[in-house]
Design an enzyme around this catalytic site. Structure first.
Site, PDB file in Angstrom:
ATOM      1  N   GLU A 286      -7.747  -4.713  -9.130  1.00  0.00           N
ATOM      2  CA  GLU A 286      -7.178  -4.478  -7.700  1.00  0.00           C
ATOM      3  C   GLU A 286      -7.860  -5.029  -6.747  1.00  0.00           C
ATOM      4  OE1 GLU A 286      -6.486  -2.890  -4.659  1.00  0.00           O
ATOM      5  OE2 GLU A 286      -7.979  -1.288  -4.964  1.00  0.00           O
ATOM      6  N   CYS A 320      -8.818  -0.228   0.717  1.00  0.00           N
ATOM      7  CA  CYS A 320      -7.697  -1.283   0.553  1.00  0.00           C
ATOM      8  C   CYS A 320      -6.475  -0.721   0.969  1.00  0.00           C
ATOM      9  CB  CYS A 320      -7.872  -1.597  -0.973  1.00  0.00           C
ATOM     10  SG  CYS A 320      -8.208  -0.183  -2.253  1.00  0.00           S
TER      11      CYS A 320
END
Length: 515
Positions: A286, A320
């Protein structure tokens, strides 16, 4: 039938008893600062001469604690420990492994405010952000334990007359868990226990900035009954042990959360087959985002402004999933911008230990310098509307910052800043909105604020992100409700907290018996 679980509720700090309980936990954690945490390899505490000191990003003079740092020799020792433990751990019944996660969740729930207080101190998270981080960690423990129980008997396959076919999942082996600073409990715990409950053993390399929280989690897993060698705690420099472990022939998989640059490096290095390696390594990655809140011309403009502001500035934009771009229809652009600026001016920046603080510091000096350099770029590319100032005299504080009138290809619109900076860009129509929304290398989260049903359905198909939200902000995915992971350079779309995540840590085995 697996017992259902909703999710760990967030604490309502407006209620005096919860506020008092949290203040008491903070006071307790303040008495625990400055301790040293050794490596943990096969259950053994190992001290090293090299230490990493963790400081409070809101107060550079305050030491949270220190951890021993592993070198390659100790990393190899941890690998051998994990390999040995795997031989027995893989034979445990899935429900027995799951029970350890259930117990860990129960312990963390009882000590919820204590863990959240460590997040306040070491990561600079305000109360609500810290509470949500701990709640998410509990959710991961509960959710993955229940998922494991659902998968323990494998999946259904067909059998013909005279044969019996079965399809089971078996664990992969030893995994390297490389966790980030921004969700130093939730993501660290989630990635670790997903690997553990499925029968793998792990080497946990926590983020350099938040190792004490990881050490406290390791203690919790030991208390929950995890056998020695299943979880080996090895803080260390990426250059020293990171590449070494990624390239190790006995590493079976790498679970990484962090920057695009490091993720791509891991992906490339993991692809090379080394002498003694008899498998292709699996990478679960990720890697961030450049996420957009899109505002349609017939949107609720107050909702739009709130969605932009809270998506951009929650935990100082260090998510994020943070909404660092606002793409607004030209007809409502000025009004949405004005509302967003006004709302941003109400946000309090300061010590995250204070209940009233909305936004604390950024994580460390390097992050502070990077964000401030992007603010200078923003002054060249757009119009500074609010914020733009930093103060690192005591901690790493940056004011929530809005830039207006950015070109869709400006650096502030394209590059991940990972700080409290949002760029406003004007769009001509819905086609233009979708074009801008998709014009980055990333594809993690996005939001559309609109009351136009046709546009919502078009966005559902055309807005190319792993997590798309309508008429709300683009942060705050809940385990089991909004499985989280993105497209393109946001990673492998591994969907943490979703129905497919545990399978990534296993491989399918078919057995067929003929009678």
């Amino acid at each position: 039938m697996v017992l259902q679980y909703s999710h760990e509720p967030f604490t309502n700090f407006k209620e005096e008893q919860h506020k008092k309980a949290f203040q008491e936990s903070l006071a307790y954690v303040n008495t625990q600062l400055g301790k040293h945490y050794p490596l943990v390899i096969n259950g053994e505490r190992i001290e090293t001469t090299e230490k990493k000191v963790s400081i409070n990003p809101a107060n550079k003079e305050e030491v949270i604690g220190s951890v021993s740092m592993a070198n390659q020799q100790l990393a190899e020792q941890a690998m051998q420990s994990a390999l040995q433990a795997f031989e027995s751990w893989k034979k445990w019944k899935m429900e027995h492994r799951a029970n350890i996660l259930f117990r860990a969740a129960a312990i963390m729930r009882r000590r919820k405010h204590e863990f959240s207080s460590y997040l306040v101190k070491e990561a600079g998270k305000p109360w609500n952000e810290a509470d949500a981080d701990t709640a998410e960690a509990i959710d991961f423990l509960e959710y993955y334990a229940r998922q494991a129980l659902e998968m323990k008997d494998g999946a259904s396959v067909k059998s013909r007359v005279g044969e019996y076919n079965q399809y089971h999942y078996v664990p992969l082996g030893v995994g390297i868990i490389i966790s980030p600073f921004n969700f130093p409990l939730a993501i660290m715990a989630g990635t670790a226990v997903a690997a553990i409950v499925t029968g793998n053993t792990i080497l946990l390399k926590p983020a350099d900035a938040t190792p004490v929280i990881a050490a406290k989690f390791v203690e919790l897993m030991e208390e929950a009954g995890l056998p020695n060698g299943v979880l080996n705690f090895i803080p260390g420099k990426g250059a020293e042990i990171g590449d070494f472990l990624v390239e190790h022939p006995k590493t079976r998989f790498i679970s990484f959360t962090g920057s695009q640059a490091v993720g791509c490096r891991i992906y490339e290095r993991a692809a090379k087959v080394h002498p003694g390696q008899i498998w292709l390594k699996r990478v679960i990655a990720e890697m961030g985002g450049k996420d957009t809140v899109v505002v349609d011309r017939d949107a609720d403009l107050d909702l739009a402004a709130a969605s932009i502001v809270y998506s951009a500035f929650g935990f100082a934009g260090q998510k994020c999933s943070a909404g660092s771009r606002a793409v607004v229809h030209q007809d409502v652009y000025d009004e949405v911008l004005e509302k967003a600026v006004k709302l941003t001016k109400t946000l309090s920046v300061g010590n995250p230990e204070e209940f009233e603080t909305y936004m604390g510091p950024v994580i460390h000096e390097a992050s502070y310098e990077k964000i401030m350099s992007y603010i200078e770029i923003g002054k060249e590319e757009g119009k500074l509307m609010v914020g733009g100032e930093g103060d690192d005299s005591q901690g790493f504080f940056i004011q929530p910052t809005i830039f207006a009138d950015l070109d869709e290809n400006a650096r502030l619109m394209q590059e991940e800043i990972f700080g409290p900076v949002v760029a406003f860009c004007k769009a001509r129509d819905f086609d233009h909105m979708m074009k801008i929304a998709n014009n980055t290398d990333y594809g993690l989260t996005g939001a559309l604020i609109s009351n136009n049903r046709e546009h919502i359905e078009r966005a559902r198909e055309e807005f190319h992100v792993g997590n798309l939200y309508f008429n709300r902000g683009c942060t705050g995915a809940i385990v089991g409700y909004q499985p989280f992971g993105g497209f393109n350079m946001s990673g492998t779309d591994s969907k943490a907290g979703g129905p497919d995540y545990l399978i990534l840590h296993m491989q399918g085995k078919t057995t067929s018996e003929t009678f």
